[in-house]
Design a protein around this motif. Structure first.
Motif, PDB file in Angstrom:
ATOM      1  N   ALA A 177       9.288 -15.429  12.350  1.00 10.27           N
ATOM      2  CA  ALA A 177       8.264 -14.752  11.541  1.00 10.27           C
ATOM      3  C   ALA A 177       7.050 -15.645  11.323  1.00 10.27           C
ATOM      4  O   ALA A 177       5.894 -15.193  11.408  1.00 10.27           O
ATOM      5  CB  ALA A 177       8.863 -14.326  10.195  1.00 10.27           C
ATOM      6  N   HIS A 178       7.266 -16.917  11.034  1.00 13.95           N
ATOM      7  CA  HIS A 178       6.153 -17.830  10.801  1.00 13.95           C
ATOM      8  C   HIS A 178       5.372 -18.098  12.084  1.00 13.95           C
ATOM      9  O   HIS A 178       4.136 -18.178  12.056  1.00 13.95           O
ATOM     10  CB  HIS A 178       6.668 -19.141  10.220  1.00 13.95           C
ATOM     11  CG  HIS A 178       7.076 -19.045   8.787  1.00 13.95           C
ATOM     12  ND1 HIS A 178       7.806 -20.033   8.157  1.00 13.95           N
ATOM     13  CD2 HIS A 178       6.872 -18.083   7.855  1.00 13.95           C
ATOM     14  CE1 HIS A 178       8.014 -19.689   6.907  1.00 13.95           C
ATOM     15  NE2 HIS A 178       7.476 -18.507   6.701  1.00 13.95           N
ATOM     16  N   VAL A 179       6.069 -18.246  13.198  1.00 16.35           N
ATOM     17  CA  VAL A 179       5.388 -18.478  14.476  1.00 16.35           C
ATOM     18  C   VAL A 179       4.526 -17.271  14.837  1.00 16.35           C
ATOM     19  O   VAL A 179       3.359 -17.418  15.236  1.00 16.35           O
ATOM     20  CB  VAL A 179       6.408 -18.793  15.585  1.00 16.35           C
ATOM     21  CG1 VAL A 179       5.736 -18.777  16.964  1.00 16.35           C
ATOM     22  CG2 VAL A 179       7.062 -20.144  15.331  1.00 16.35           C
ATOM     23  N   GLU A 180       5.079 -16.072  14.700  1.00 17.63           N
ATOM     24  CA  GLU A 180       4.306 -14.880  15.030  1.00 17.63           C
ATOM     25  C   GLU A 180       3.114 -14.712  14.099  1.00 17.63           C
ATOM     26  O   GLU A 180       2.015 -14.349  14.546  1.00 17.63           O
ATOM     27  CB  GLU A 180       5.210 -13.647  14.981  1.00 17.63           C
ATOM     28  CG  GLU A 180       6.239 -13.634  16.100  1.00 17.63           C
ATOM     29  CD  GLU A 180       7.086 -12.375  16.114  1.00 17.63           C
ATOM     30  OE1 GLU A 180       6.933 -11.544  15.183  1.00 17.63           O
ATOM     31  OE2 GLU A 180       7.888 -12.213  17.053  1.00 17.63           O
ATOM     32  N   ARG A 181       3.289 -15.014  12.825  1.00 18.55           N
ATOM     33  CA  ARG A 181       2.171 -14.917  11.893  1.00 18.55           C
ATOM     34  C   ARG A 181       1.071 -15.899  12.285  1.00 18.55           C
ATOM     35  O   ARG A 181      -0.121 -15.559  12.251  1.00 18.55           O
ATOM     36  CB  ARG A 181       2.649 -15.199  10.464  1.00 18.55           C
ATOM     37  CG  ARG A 181       1.538 -15.114   9.426  1.00 18.55           C
ATOM     38  CD  ARG A 181       2.080 -15.168   8.009  1.00 18.55           C
ATOM     39  NE  ARG A 181       1.005 -15.051   7.034  1.00 18.55           N
ATOM     40  CZ  ARG A 181       1.183 -14.912   5.721  1.00 18.55           C
ATOM     41  NH1 ARG A 181       2.420 -14.871   5.232  1.00 18.55           N
ATOM     42  NH2 ARG A 181       0.154 -14.815   4.911  1.00 18.55           N
ATOM     43  N   PHE A 182       1.467 -17.106  12.665  1.00 19.39           N
ATOM     44  CA  PHE A 182       0.481 -18.111  13.064  1.00 19.39           C
ATOM     45  C   PHE A 182      -0.261 -17.684  14.331  1.00 19.39           C
ATOM     46  O   PHE A 182      -1.493 -17.775  14.404  1.00 19.39           O
ATOM     47  CB  PHE A 182       1.177 -19.451  13.280  1.00 19.39           C
ATOM     48  CG  PHE A 182       0.271 -20.517  13.808  1.00 19.39           C
ATOM     49  CD1 PHE A 182      -0.669 -21.113  12.980  1.00 19.39           C
ATOM     50  CD2 PHE A 182       0.339 -20.917  15.133  1.00 19.39           C
ATOM     51  CE1 PHE A 182      -1.534 -22.091  13.461  1.00 19.39           C
ATOM     52  CE2 PHE A 182      -0.508 -21.892  15.625  1.00 19.39           C
ATOM     53  CZ  PHE A 182      -1.448 -22.479  14.789  1.00 19.39           C
ATOM     54  N   LEU A 183       0.470 -17.208  15.323  1.00 12.12           N
ATOM     55  CA  LEU A 183      -0.176 -16.794  16.566  1.00 12.12           C
ATOM     56  C   LEU A 183      -1.115 -15.613  16.334  1.00 12.12           C
ATOM     57  O   LEU A 183      -2.228 -15.572  16.886  1.00 12.12           O
ATOM     58  CB  LEU A 183       0.880 -16.441  17.614  1.00 12.12           C
ATOM     59  CG  LEU A 183       1.681 -17.612  18.179  1.00 12.12           C
ATOM     60  CD1 LEU A 183       2.785 -17.106  19.103  1.00 12.12           C
ATOM     61  CD2 LEU A 183       0.788 -18.599  18.903  1.00 12.12           C
ATOM     62  N   ASP A 184      -0.693 -14.663  15.529  1.00 11.03           N
ATOM     63  CA  ASP A 184      -1.523 -13.496  15.271  1.00 11.03           C
ATOM     64  C   ASP A 184      -2.786 -13.841  14.484  1.00 11.03           C
ATOM     65  O   ASP A 184      -3.777 -13.096  14.532  1.00 11.03           O
ATOM     66  CB  ASP A 184      -0.719 -12.433  14.517  1.00 11.03           C
ATOM     67  CG  ASP A 184       0.368 -11.801  15.378  1.00 11.03           C
ATOM     68  OD1 ASP A 184       0.290 -11.935  16.619  1.00 11.03           O
ATOM     69  OD2 ASP A 184       1.296 -11.191  14.809  1.00 11.03           O
ATOM     70  N   ALA A 185      -2.754 -14.975  13.770  1.00  8.38           N
ATOM     71  CA  ALA A 185      -3.897 -15.360  12.922  1.00  8.38           C
ATOM     72  C   ALA A 185      -4.876 -16.291  13.624  1.00  8.38           C
ATOM     73  O   ALA A 185      -5.918 -16.627  13.045  1.00  8.38           O
ATOM     74  CB  ALA A 185      -3.391 -16.035  11.644  1.00  8.38           C
ATOM     75  N   CYS A 203      15.712 -22.979  14.085  1.00 14.21           N
ATOM     76  CA  CYS A 203      15.146 -22.126  13.037  1.00 14.21           C
ATOM     77  C   CYS A 203      15.407 -20.644  13.288  1.00 14.21           C
ATOM     78  O   CYS A 203      14.784 -19.789  12.647  1.00 14.21           O
ATOM     79  CB  CYS A 203      13.646 -22.382  12.926  1.00 14.21           C
ATOM     80  SG  CYS A 203      13.249 -24.078  12.457  1.00 14.21           S
ATOM     81  N   GLY A 204      16.319 -20.337  14.227  1.00 12.39           N
ATOM     82  CA  GLY A 204      16.762 -18.961  14.418  1.00 12.39           C
ATOM     83  C   GLY A 204      15.988 -18.159  15.441  1.00 12.39           C
ATOM     84  O   GLY A 204      16.224 -16.947  15.564  1.00 12.39           O
ATOM     85  N   GLY A 205      15.082 -18.782  16.189  1.00 22.38           N
ATOM     86  CA  GLY A 205      14.254 -18.047  17.134  1.00 22.38           C
ATOM     87  C   GLY A 205      14.857 -17.959  18.522  1.00 22.38           C
ATOM     88  O   GLY A 205      15.741 -18.730  18.893  1.00 22.38           O
ATOM     89  N   ASP A 206      14.349 -16.996  19.297  1.00 20.31           N
ATOM     90  CA  ASP A 206      14.778 -16.737  20.670  1.00 20.31           C
ATOM     91  C   ASP A 206      13.638 -17.127  21.602  1.00 20.31           C
ATOM     92  O   ASP A 206      12.613 -16.441  21.664  1.00 20.31           O
ATOM     93  CB  ASP A 206      15.126 -15.253  20.817  1.00 20.31           C
ATOM     94  CG  ASP A 206      15.620 -14.878  22.209  1.00 20.31           C
ATOM     95  OD1 ASP A 206      15.199 -15.512  23.198  1.00 20.31           O
ATOM     96  OD2 ASP A 206      16.409 -13.919  22.309  1.00 20.31           O
TER      97      ASP A 206
END
Length: 306
Positions: A177-185, A203-206
């Motif tokens: 969730a944090h990675v996607e939020r960062f990339l989208d921003a 951290c639970g990512g794929d």
């Protein structure tokens, strides 16, 4: 009757290397770390051509001397690494840039094109002290995004380098969730990602999903695996990252997760040249431990086609 192993995929867009991290090096100077000369000798002996600079000051910071030392061992530099706290706002810029400029200048002088950017830790990796909240406010997210974009622009314009931001355990860019939020921003023309497969799994990512979803943002890879049984204990006990590493949460491939063959195949399908730098967090470790692991890891990656 034995079943023949399938032929390895052709990974001709993947450039494999290693880093001081795989020799237990986290700091510019630490009595528990191997001398830099030994690292260079052993990483070359293990069959790697590309290396990262590691923490600034560990390897010689004089570009002429470093070119001589790497060149005579057949080594080339793929990237430098910096740590930042840009979520804290514009007041941190001057101190950030003073650090970044030194590393970027050496990285450029060594012929590399990438600067790996690691966000600051919210929990100290040595003492486990809680430094700040693990979640950013909306304003801090805006500071982080705008600060990284500014950093990307300045590093590109002044040094000709691309920044690749490294999601990392115990930082504010960690989970899916944090990675996607960062990339989208952030602007893809200024900011891309160094996907560390081990940290993302921690951290639970794929990693394969991230490559397939945000492939145009993947500018660099760190190859790493986590030991599932140790990770389960770390998660259950809320263990900080530093002590988790000391427990062996990061392990040599192919013993852990995620499987690297699908990650490498997904990266190959992007159709762009990518560095894939082996980073097995091992601080602290016995001085004789890294070399045989590095040799086995290089053989494994060759068996994958890399």
């Amino acid at each position: 009757m034995s079943v023949p192993r399938p032929e390895a995929a052709v990974l001709d867009r993947i450039r494999v290397g290693s880093a001081p991290d795989s020799w237990g090096v986290w700091f510019p100077d630490d009595e528990r770390q191997v001398p830099w000369q030994r690292f260079l000798d052993e990483v070359a002996g293990a069959g790697y051509e590309w290396i990262e600079l590691g923490p600034y000051g560990y390897l010689p910071s004089d570009a002429g001397r470093l070119r001589e030392e790497t060149g005579r061992r057949g080594l080339r530099v793929s990237a430098g690494t910096v740590f930042t706290s840009l979520h804290r706002g514009p007041a941190t810029w001057d101190a950030t840039w003073a650090h970044v400029a030194k590393v970027a200048a050496l990285t450029q002088a060594m012929g590399a094109r990438h600067l790996v950017v690691i966000p600051s830790f919210w929990r100290d990796d040595k003492t486990a002290e809680i430094i700040e909240d693990s979640e950013l406010t909306a304003e801090q997210w805006r500071n982080l995004a705008s600060g990284m974009e500014r950093l990307g622009r300045e590093v590109r314009d002044r040094y000709g380098l691309d920044i690749v931001v490294h999601p990392h355990a115990d930082t504010h860019i960690d989970s899916e969730a944090h990675v996607e939020r960062f990339l989208d921003a952030t602007d893809p023309d200024l900011v891309n990602l160094c996907l560390d497969t081990g940290h993302y799994a921690y951290c639970g990512g794929d990693s394969v999903k991230l490559i397939e979803t945000y492939g145009e943002r993947i500018g660099y890879l760190h190859l790493k695996q986590v030991a599932p049984d140790i990770l389960a204990d770390v998660v259950r006990n809320g263990t900080p990252f530093g002590p988790a590493v000391a427990q062996g949460v990061m392990c040599e491939p192919p013993r852990g997760e995620p499987p690297l063959e699908p990650v490498l195949a997904a990266a190959q399908r992007l159709g762009v040249d990518l560095f894939a730098i082996v980073e097995q967090d091992m601080y602290p470790c016995a001085p004789d431990a890294p070399l045989p692991i590095a040799e086995r890891t290089r053989r494994f990656l060759r068996s994958c086609g890399a």
